[in-house]
Design a protein around this motif. Structure first.
Motif, PDB file in Angstrom:
ATOM      1  N   GLU A 157       5.392  13.587  -4.774  1.00 28.76           N
ATOM      2  CA  GLU A 157       5.282  14.979  -4.340  1.00 28.76           C
ATOM      3  C   GLU A 157       6.483  15.372  -3.478  1.00 28.76           C
ATOM      4  N   LYS A 158       6.894  14.466  -2.596  1.00 30.90           N
ATOM      5  CA  LYS A 158       8.029  14.749  -1.723  1.00 30.90           C
ATOM      6  C   LYS A 158       9.334  14.775  -2.518  1.00 30.90           C
ATOM      7  N   LEU A 159       9.482  13.877  -3.491  1.00 30.08           N
ATOM      8  CA  LEU A 159      10.692  13.855  -4.321  1.00 30.08           C
ATOM      9  C   LEU A 159      10.834  15.149  -5.112  1.00 30.08           C
ATOM     10  N   VAL A 160       9.729  15.628  -5.652  1.00 30.15           N
ATOM     11  CA  VAL A 160       9.758  16.882  -6.406  1.00 30.15           C
ATOM     12  C   VAL A 160      10.161  18.038  -5.503  1.00 30.15           C
ATOM     13  N   ASN A 161       9.613  18.062  -4.290  1.00 33.86           N
ATOM     14  CA  ASN A 161       9.949  19.136  -3.349  1.00 33.86           C
ATOM     15  C   ASN A 161      11.406  19.075  -2.903  1.00 33.86           C
ATOM     16  N   LEU A 211       8.129   7.301   5.577  1.00 36.07           N
ATOM     17  CA  LEU A 211       8.970   7.207   4.382  1.00 36.07           C
ATOM     18  C   LEU A 211       9.188   8.579   3.755  1.00 36.07           C
ATOM     19  N   THR A 212       8.126   9.338   3.593  1.00 36.64           N
ATOM     20  CA  THR A 212       8.278  10.664   2.974  1.00 36.64           C
ATOM     21  C   THR A 212       9.078  11.607   3.871  1.00 36.64           C
ATOM     22  N   ASN A 213       8.987  11.427   5.171  1.00 32.64           N
ATOM     23  CA  ASN A 213       9.808  12.238   6.079  1.00 32.64           C
ATOM     24  C   ASN A 213      11.294  11.934   5.883  1.00 32.64           C
ATOM     25  N   ASN A 271       0.826  -1.219   0.000  1.00 32.74           N
ATOM     26  CA  ASN A 271       0.000   0.000   0.000  1.00 32.74           C
ATOM     27  C   ASN A 271       0.857   1.264   0.000  1.00 32.74           C
ATOM     28  N   ILE A 272       1.911   1.211  -0.762  1.00 31.32           N
ATOM     29  CA  ILE A 272       2.778   2.378  -0.877  1.00 31.32           C
ATOM     30  C   ILE A 272       2.009   3.519  -1.549  1.00 31.32           C
ATOM     31  N   ASP A 273       2.221   4.722  -1.077  1.00 31.88           N
ATOM     32  CA  ASP A 273       1.515   5.903  -1.592  1.00 31.88           C
ATOM     33  C   ASP A 273       2.423   6.622  -2.597  1.00 31.88           C
TER      34      ASP A 273
END
Length: 521
Positions: free
Chosen positions: A368-372, A473-475, A360-362
């Protein structure tokens, strides 16, 4: 067959005999339906000339018939390539007789032939079952007849046979290509399970289900180079040399061989490990850690050659493979690539049944986080483990997520990627060889480590950030510090003795050439 007379729902099969078949085939056009063990058995035991071999497997169509059955078929078949069933439409039923040689789908094929208006068909398995009064004995005899044939062929000093988990990739691929560069008189044979595989000129293929031919190639090759286990029915002769190269790079996270099979109490796999351990002459490893774990996992006391990870050489030629992968998937040059490569799980209650795991990876949140964090445009290559890659076809993906599960060589994907996310797959170490960012996403961490698979390395000591949720993960992605990451990876690689330089395949090829030349001390 007494009380077991009616073994098939198609009653025709319960009364068919070889005598009846031999009688009716006179002056008929004979086709064999099924390019496999049954056809091979027929050619070895009957002398009829036939029109051709039909098969429902589209991947076999157009291939030479001797790729699947004994080469004697080339003399006995008018058509030299595997045919589609549609070829029968040009013949009248009265002129045909079809021998169904498929051992697993004879009744389905019978229904198919009935729908085409063809009634003169016979099942090879059914006739052998009546003859032997046992369908089990009949199938065993058909499948294993080639194993009972004594081999009188001599070992060929310039022949090598490679196996890389059924495909054309892994250490063996890069070793073989180095051998082709350095020596032109080698006979390099590659064992395949996938008929779509393309190999360089100078390498010839043998299909593993063509047992007679496969066993012949194994028995006559001077050198075996395998990254997996050799089957129990294959015995090495004293003059042959078995080089095990295993199917991971210079460091692996999970147990394998004896250390894994005893953990799962899998007696069949334990016997397979014993069989291979006795035959292995050398193991090629990539690091001190790799050497130590191979001795334990394979129960090996012989010579180990610490040459490095041949399959990881591609990581040092990033530009070439990035261009190749982007061209393959039609990606813009400026597009950044996130490679997501989760491993499989063992099915609950199954001793050796693998299945994909839905994490269930988002993707949307991660992109969005990679782009930022890194700017640029990003896409995701999803790479399921080869053992469960078929499951990717049933997954609904976003527009920027590309299914790369059937891409032939995962190392090329690693070379092309800018960042990797995985869980427990040992592929995690390969991007780190060239210091690419790696993030671990392990939502079932406790269940996996405590019951799924015993690890060789403490998961918490890995040089990669570990997340159990999408937010975590995004953090980690947002807080990524390259300088700190490189320091951690450097220390980790030094601790485990990993020193990849992009030339491992050259060293491995030289070692194998020394074996061929008899100069290895």
């Amino acid at each position: 067959m007494d009380e077991k007379k009616y073994r098939f729902s198609n009653n025709k099969f319960n009364v068919q005999t070889w005598g009846e078949f031999n009688s009716i085939k006179t002056n008929k056009l004979i086709f064999i339906f099924g390019a496999g063990y049954g056809a091979d058995f027929y050619f070895q035991n009957h002398s009829d000339d036939i029109v051709g071999i039909i098969d429902n497997d589209e991947s076999k169509h157009g291939h030479r018939i001797d790729f699947f059955v004994d080469e004697i078929s080339l003399k006995r078949c008018k058509e030299k390539k595997v045919l589609d069933v549609s070829v029968l439409k040009q013949y009248k039923n009265d002129n045909l007789v079809i021998l169904i040689a498929n051992l697993n789908a004879a009744e389905q094929i019978a229904e198919q032939l009935d729908s085409l208006g063809i009634s003169n068909y016979y099942s090879l398995l059914a006739m052998e079952a009546i003859k032997r009064k046992s369908i089990v004995l009949a199938k065993d005899q058909i499948v294993n007849h080639c194993l009972l044939t004594e081999c009188t062929d001599e070992i060929e000093s310039n022949k090598l046979i490679f196996y890389s988990t059924g495909g054309y990739f892994g250490h063996g691929k890069y070793i073989a290509e180095q051998l082709l560069k350095q020596r032109r008189n080698l006979d390099i044979v590659w064992v395949v399970t996938d008929l779509k595989i393309e190999v360089p000129k100078g390498i010839r293929l043998v299909y593993w289900k063509n047992k007679r031919k496969y066993i012949h190639e194994m028995r006559t090759a001077k050198i075996w180079v395998h990254d997996d286990m050799v089957p129990l029915y294959i015995q090495k002769q004293s003059e042959q040399i078995y080089v095990q190269v295993k199917h991971w790079s210079s460091i692996t996270l999970k147990t394998f061989g004896f250390d894994f099979t005893t953990f799962r109490k899998d007696n069949v796999e334990i016997e397979m490990c014993r069989h291979n351990s006795k035959m292995m002459d050398y193991i090629i490893t990539g690091s001190k850690f790799d050497t130590d774990t191979c001795r334990s996992g394979f129960g090996f006391k012989g010579e180990i050659v610490q040459a490095g990870s041949s399959r990881s050489d591609v990581l040092f030629n990033e530009t070439k493979y990035r261009q190749k992968v982007k061209k393959h998937y039609g990606l813009d040059d400026n597009k950044k690539i996130l490679l997501y490569a989760p491993t499989f799980r063992y099915k609950l209650g199954g001793s050796n049944i693998r299945e994909p795991y839905e994490t269930n990876i988002d993707y949307e949140l991660i992109i969005e986080k990679l782009v930022n964090k890194f700017s640029d445009e990003w896409c995701v290559l999803l790479r399921l483990h080869p053992l469960v890659s078929h499951a990717s076809k049933s997954i609904t993906l976003l527009d920027y997520v590309i299914d790369a599960s059937d891409y032939s060589d995962s190392q090329e994907l690693v070379a092309a990627a800018d960042i990797m996310i995985t869980d427990y797959s040992s592929i995690m170490f390969e991007p780190a060889y060239v210091r690419k960012p790696v993030f671990l996403f392990a939502p079932d961490r406790k269940e996996y480590i405590n019951g799924e698979r015993k690890l060789l390395i403490d998961y918490d000591t890995l040089p990669f950030s570990i997340a159990e949720s999408n937010e975590e993960l995004t953090n980690h992605i947002g807080n990524f510090n390259r300088e700190e990451y490189v320091i951690k990876v450097d220390e980790f690689m030094e601790k485990y003795g990993v020193h990849e330089d992009g030339h491992a395949s050259e060293r491995s090829a030289k070692f194998i050439l020394d074996l061929i030349d008899g100069t290895r001390s």
